[in-house]
Design a protein around this motif. Structure first.
Motif, PDB file in Angstrom:
ATOM      1  N   UNK A  26     126.722 -51.478  82.050  1.00 30.45           N
ATOM      2  CA  UNK A  26     126.958 -50.248  82.801  1.00 30.45           C
ATOM      3  C   UNK A  26     125.655 -49.642  83.308  1.00 30.45           C
ATOM      4  N   UNK A  27     125.715 -49.075  84.491  1.00 32.22           N
ATOM      5  CA  UNK A  27     124.654 -48.193  84.965  1.00 32.22           C
ATOM      6  C   UNK A  27     124.999 -46.815  84.423  1.00 32.22           C
ATOM      7  N   UNK A  28     124.042 -46.121  83.831  1.00 30.91           N
ATOM      8  CA  UNK A  28     124.338 -44.912  83.068  1.00 30.91           C
ATOM      9  C   UNK A  28     123.629 -43.701  83.663  1.00 30.91           C
ATOM     10  N   UNK A  29     124.393 -42.632  83.832  1.00 30.69           N
ATOM     11  CA  UNK A  29     123.826 -41.317  84.114  1.00 30.69           C
ATOM     12  C   UNK A  29     123.980 -40.515  82.834  1.00 30.69           C
ATOM     13  N   UNK A  59     123.549 -45.525  69.052  1.00 32.02           N
ATOM     14  CA  UNK A  59     124.866 -46.156  69.148  1.00 32.02           C
ATOM     15  C   UNK A  59     125.430 -46.234  70.572  1.00 32.02           C
ATOM     16  N   UNK A  60     125.363 -45.144  71.312  1.00 27.37           N
ATOM     17  CA  UNK A  60     126.086 -45.085  72.587  1.00 27.37           C
ATOM     18  C   UNK A  60     125.335 -45.711  73.762  1.00 27.37           C
ATOM     19  N   UNK A  61     124.079 -45.333  73.955  1.00 28.47           N
ATOM     20  CA  UNK A  61     123.344 -45.889  75.085  1.00 28.47           C
ATOM     21  C   UNK A  61     123.167 -47.406  74.965  1.00 28.47           C
ATOM     22  N   UNK A  62     122.822 -47.935  73.782  1.00 23.40           N
ATOM     23  CA  UNK A  62     122.730 -49.398  73.670  1.00 23.40           C
ATOM     24  C   UNK A  62     124.050 -50.105  73.968  1.00 23.40           C
ATOM     25  N   UNK A  63     125.165 -49.504  73.549  1.00 23.06           N
ATOM     26  CA  UNK A  63     126.462 -50.122  73.846  1.00 23.06           C
ATOM     27  C   UNK A  63     126.717 -50.142  75.346  1.00 23.06           C
ATOM     28  N   UNK A  64     126.460 -49.037  76.032  1.00 24.91           N
ATOM     29  CA  UNK A  64     126.654 -48.998  77.480  1.00 24.91           C
ATOM     30  C   UNK A  64     125.785 -50.042  78.174  1.00 24.91           C
ATOM     31  N   UNK A 102     116.501 -47.294  77.657  1.00 23.27           N
ATOM     32  CA  UNK A 102     116.321 -46.380  78.787  1.00 23.27           C
ATOM     33  C   UNK A 102     116.403 -47.099  80.131  1.00 23.27           C
ATOM     34  N   UNK A 103     116.142 -48.401  80.149  1.00 19.54           N
ATOM     35  CA  UNK A 103     116.195 -49.122  81.414  1.00 19.54           C
ATOM     36  C   UNK A 103     117.608 -49.222  81.983  1.00 19.54           C
ATOM     37  N   UNK A 104     118.630 -48.845  81.196  1.00 17.79           N
ATOM     38  CA  UNK A 104     120.007 -48.815  81.705  1.00 17.79           C
ATOM     39  C   UNK A 104     120.332 -47.493  82.409  1.00 17.79           C
ATOM     40  N   UNK A 105     119.403 -46.546  82.324  1.00 18.27           N
ATOM     41  CA  UNK A 105     119.654 -45.203  82.871  1.00 18.27           C
ATOM     42  C   UNK A 105     119.352 -45.168  84.366  1.00 18.27           C
ATOM     43  N   UNK A 127     134.646 -36.312  80.299  1.00 16.05           N
ATOM     44  CA  UNK A 127     136.038 -36.721  80.509  1.00 16.05           C
ATOM     45  C   UNK A 127     136.329 -38.141  80.045  1.00 16.05           C
ATOM     46  N   UNK A 128     135.307 -38.855  79.589  1.00 17.53           N
ATOM     47  CA  UNK A 128     135.527 -40.219  79.108  1.00 17.53           C
ATOM     48  C   UNK A 128     134.617 -40.527  77.932  1.00 17.53           C
ATOM     49  N   UNK A 129     134.300 -39.485  77.155  1.00 17.05           N
ATOM     50  CA  UNK A 129     133.411 -39.617  75.992  1.00 17.05           C
ATOM     51  C   UNK A 129     132.148 -40.372  76.404  1.00 17.05           C
ATOM     52  N   UNK A 130     131.766 -41.401  75.644  1.00 18.78           N
ATOM     53  CA  UNK A 130     130.566 -42.160  75.993  1.00 18.78           C
ATOM     54  C   UNK A 130     130.862 -43.621  76.316  1.00 18.78           C
ATOM     55  N   UNK A 131     132.090 -43.867  76.792  1.00 17.36           N
ATOM     56  CA  UNK A 131     132.392 -45.147  77.402  1.00 17.36           C
ATOM     57  C   UNK A 131     133.355 -46.064  76.696  1.00 17.36           C
TER      58      UNK A 131
END
Length: 318
Positions: free
Chosen positions: A94-97, A84-89, A121-124, A23-27
């Protein structure tokens, strides 16, 4: 002041509010309206091993108090997501699920393996295993509609994920006994449950007398499904309280658009809340719901969210 901190199977979150997957793409889009780092966690769109173009258009149709979507897990695949997406988050704090999906159990494991090896991965904060998608190796049956298939996916994913990273199994409401499916997932190693995914529906255009969606069926979301979500959370929480399955956190999702909606799911047994469809007409909804929830808890005299989780089970009148 209410302490909104929650513990998601060992992963601490500043508050219980998350986005709902898809519902919010990847942030990036949502970040134009709110700081996604203020959420308890940002939940990504479900990512598969390879790029997916999705289903044909039209893909969405309005319904009374909700909408049908037939997107088809469109996405760039895990390699692009990790580049692209996880590094940006991570860069915005952001804390990421991360929601992962697959057409076979082994694809889920492949995605999890790549995710765990990523630099960011440490942001997950957790991995949400979206088993509410079709199993092409089993005649298209949705994984979450079968306890054996659900158990297999969670078992394979668990083997790829290091200790300390919570696995959340996302369950479908389109089953006869959601308690059975939830139990199978927890026995396979899931640390928590996300309930519920959308309900399968069809809408007919009565002017042209044909289905609205090119894919015929779509997932029903929005306020219309909230009572179903509350029922599912209630049933699974009751089974945990009765000792019929291990106790684990539940993430409640389905039709939440106000703090009152969130409080209803928490009282039924949810530890955390996801906001999805409401963001389409109010991108600030996840943080607004957070603030409304805090005000409601304060008004009831509670100091923490944990005090309210499942409280309705203790107040059943006989």
């Amino acid at each position: 002041m209410v302490d909104l901190r929650v513990d998601l199977a060992g992963s601490p979150l500043a508050n219980p509010l998350m986005t709902a997957s898809g519902c919010a793409a990847n942030g990036r889009e949502l970040h134009r309206f709110i700081d996604v780092a203020e959420l308890g966690a940002f939940v990504t769109k479900s990512v598969k091993a390879d790029p997916v173009s999705g289903r044909g258009t039209p893909r969405m149709a309005e319904t009374p108090s909700g909408m049908l979507n037939s997107i088809g897990l469109q996405g760039p695949g895990i390699t692009s997501f990790l580049e692209h997406d996880l590094p940006w988050l991570k860069s915005v704090g952001a804390r990421v699920v991360v929601s992962i999906a697959g057409s076979t159990a082994s694809e889920f494991a492949r995605v999890a393996r790549a995710l765990v090896a990523a630099d960011a991965f440490d942001a997950v904060a957790a991995i949400e295993v979206n088993i509410s998608c079709p199993n092409v190796a089993n005649r298209g049956l949705v994984f979450a509609c079968d306890p054996v298939s659900s158990h297999k996916v969670l078992t394979l994913v668990r083997e790829e994920v290091p200790r300390g990273t919570p696995l959340l199994a996302k369950l479908s409401p389109d089953v006869t006994d959601i308690v059975e499916i939830a139990g199978a997932c927890l026995r396979a190693g899931a640390h928590g449950l996300t309930m519920i995914n959308t309900l399968l529906g069809v809408a007919i255009d009565v002017d042209r007398l044909r289905p609205h969606l090119a894919g015929l069926t779509g997932g029903l979301s929005g306020p219309a499904i909230r009572p179903v979500a509350v029922r599912a959370v209630w049933q699974v929480a009751a089974a945990m309280r009765d000792g019929r399955m291990p106790t684990a956190p539940i993430v409640g999702v389905g039709g939440v658009r106000t703090g009152r909606d969130a409080l209803e799911l928490i009282a039924a047994g949810a530890t955390a809340i996801q906001v999805g469809t409401a963001t389409f007409n109010d991108p600030t909804a996840p943080l607004r719901v957070r603030d409304e929830l805090a005000e409601l808890l304060d008004g009831h005299g509670f100091a923490t969210v944990a005090e309210v989780v499942g409280i309705a089970h203790e107040r059943v009148t006989t």
